[in-house]
Design a protein around this motif. Structure first.
Motif, mmCIF file in Angstrom:
data_model
loop_
_atom_site.group_PDB
_atom_site.id
_atom_site.type_symbol
_atom_site.label_atom_id
_atom_site.label_comp_id
_atom_site.label_asym_id
_atom_site.label_seq_id
_atom_site.Cartn_x
_atom_site.Cartn_y
_atom_site.Cartn_z
ATOM 1 N N GLU A 297 0.852 -1.179 0.000
ATOM 2 C CA GLU A 297 0.000 0.000 0.000
ATOM 3 C C GLU A 297 0.895 1.239 0.000
ATOM 4 O O GLU A 297 1.637 1.486 0.954
ATOM 5 C CB GLU A 297 -0.899 -0.002 1.239
ATOM 6 N N PRO A 298 0.860 2.047 -1.061
ATOM 7 C CA PRO A 298 1.808 3.165 -1.197
ATOM 8 C C PRO A 298 1.779 4.161 -0.037
ATOM 9 O O PRO A 298 2.807 4.748 0.301
ATOM 10 C CB PRO A 298 1.376 3.837 -2.504
ATOM 11 N N LYS A 299 0.620 4.372 0.579
ATOM 12 C CA LYS A 299 0.492 5.389 1.627
ATOM 13 C C LYS A 299 0.831 4.855 3.018
ATOM 14 O O LYS A 299 0.773 5.593 3.996
ATOM 15 C CB LYS A 299 -0.919 5.974 1.624
ATOM 16 N N HIS A 300 1.187 3.584 3.120
ATOM 17 C CA HIS A 300 1.617 3.017 4.401
ATOM 18 C C HIS A 300 3.065 3.390 4.677
ATOM 19 O O HIS A 300 3.875 3.535 3.766
ATOM 20 C CB HIS A 300 1.498 1.499 4.385
ATOM 21 N N SER A 301 3.391 3.528 5.959
ATOM 22 C CA SER A 301 4.784 3.645 6.360
ATOM 23 C C SER A 301 5.373 2.243 6.492
ATOM 24 O O SER A 301 4.638 1.242 6.443
ATOM 25 C CB SER A 301 4.894 4.379 7.693
ATOM 26 N N ILE A 302 6.683 2.156 6.679
ATOM 27 C CA ILE A 302 7.312 0.852 6.886
ATOM 28 C C ILE A 302 6.706 0.195 8.122
ATOM 29 O O ILE A 302 6.399 -1.002 8.117
ATOM 30 C CB ILE A 302 8.837 0.994 7.053
ATOM 31 N N THR A 303 6.515 0.975 9.168
ATOM 32 C CA THR A 303 5.917 0.450 10.404
ATOM 33 C C THR A 303 4.511 -0.076 10.157
ATOM 34 O O THR A 303 4.141 -1.154 10.636
ATOM 35 C CB THR A 303 5.876 1.546 11.481
ATOM 36 N N ASP A 304 3.718 0.673 9.384
ATOM 37 C CA ASP A 304 2.347 0.241 9.063
ATOM 38 C C ASP A 304 2.364 -1.078 8.297
ATOM 39 O O ASP A 304 1.584 -1.997 8.596
ATOM 40 C CB ASP A 304 1.636 1.294 8.208
ATOM 41 N N ALA A 305 3.232 -1.164 7.289
ATOM 42 C CA ALA A 305 3.295 -2.360 6.450
ATOM 43 C C ALA A 305 3.711 -3.579 7.263
ATOM 44 O O ALA A 305 3.164 -4.678 7.089
ATOM 45 C CB ALA A 305 4.271 -2.139 5.297
#
Length: 248
Positions: A117-125
């Motif tokens: 997901e392009p709008k995710h941060s590394i932490t989110d992903a």
């Protein structure tokens, strides 16, 4: 001193012949395809494909756009219907035992169906993939750190996926897919948004990663010059043509 009595020639015992060395059995390939056809009804994406991939190896599917690379990757992980012929992965029939196969395989990227997901941060992903795989976040973070070292990936946890370059994004997709140990991992479009140098870099790292993590990694690309010597090469026929013999 008592001397030993010489033996009569008839009493000499012949030395036993050396024991034969045990026969070394060749390891069973992780992936076997024979006469593989993929498609729907009479519309076949590819036909007559034979190949084998050993365990803990990198395999590269090569062919122009539209030749069935994504379909073949999906079939390898039990996510493609319309399979004819034989495709066996880790001893499982990829068509008839697809549910069991999905438990021991993982997808890093597959067309537009599985991607970051392009709008995710590394932490989110990382948190999202850990939740999907049923892994505790702390454990996922440890695995991430270990694999990031192997793939030479150094990212700010708050950095957005959309801001990553091609190599960083491809490496991240592989790491997230490997949070759960699997026998086989697939990555579609290994060339996507990568320079030729970075394609060499990525595929070279994946050769090492496969060996170190005991994971068979299968990727697709359109660029034949970047395939490492150590990789198994799987050539797909051009549109409208078929092939009936293994690549290598």
């Amino acid at each position: 001193m008592t001397e030993a009595t010489p033996q009569h020639p008839d009493e000499l015992v012949e030395a036993a012949p050396p024991a034969a060395e045990p026969t070394r059995q060749q390891p069973t390939p992780m992936i076997i395809a024979e006469g593989l056809d993929l498609g729907t009804g009479e519309l076949r994406v590819l036909a007559g494909l034979d190949f084998e991939v050993g365990a803990d190896r990198l395999a590269v599917i090569i062919g122009p756009a539209g030749t069935g690379k994504s379909a073949l990757l999906a079939a390898i992980v039990g996510r493609f219907t319309g399979v004819r012929g034989r495709i066996e992965v880790a001893g499982l029939d990829a068509d008839r035992q697809s549910r069991q196969l999905r438990k021991i395989t993982t997808v890093a990227r597959l067309g537009s169906f599985v991607d970051l997901e392009p709008k995710h941060s590394i932490t989110d992903a990382l948190a999202e993939r850990a939740a999907i795989e049923g892994i505790r976040l702390r454990q996922a973070e440890r695995v991430y750190d270990e694999l990031a070292d192997l793939l030479d990936l150094d990212l700010d946890p708050g950095q957005l996926i959309d801001d990553l370059d091609g190599y960083q994004r491809a490496a991240l997709t592989v790491i997230l897919a490997m949070l759960r140990p699997s026998s086989v991992l697939v990555l579609d479009d290994a060339h996507r948004d990568l320079t030729i140098d970075d394609q060499h870099r990525l595929l070279g790292r994946l050769v090492d990663l496969a060996g170190r993590t005991a994971t068979t990694i299968v990727v697709s690309t359109v660029e034949p010059t970047t395939i490492p010597y150590e990789a198994v090469r799987i050539d797909l026929p051009e549109l409208g043509k078929t092939r009936t013999h293994p690549s290598r």
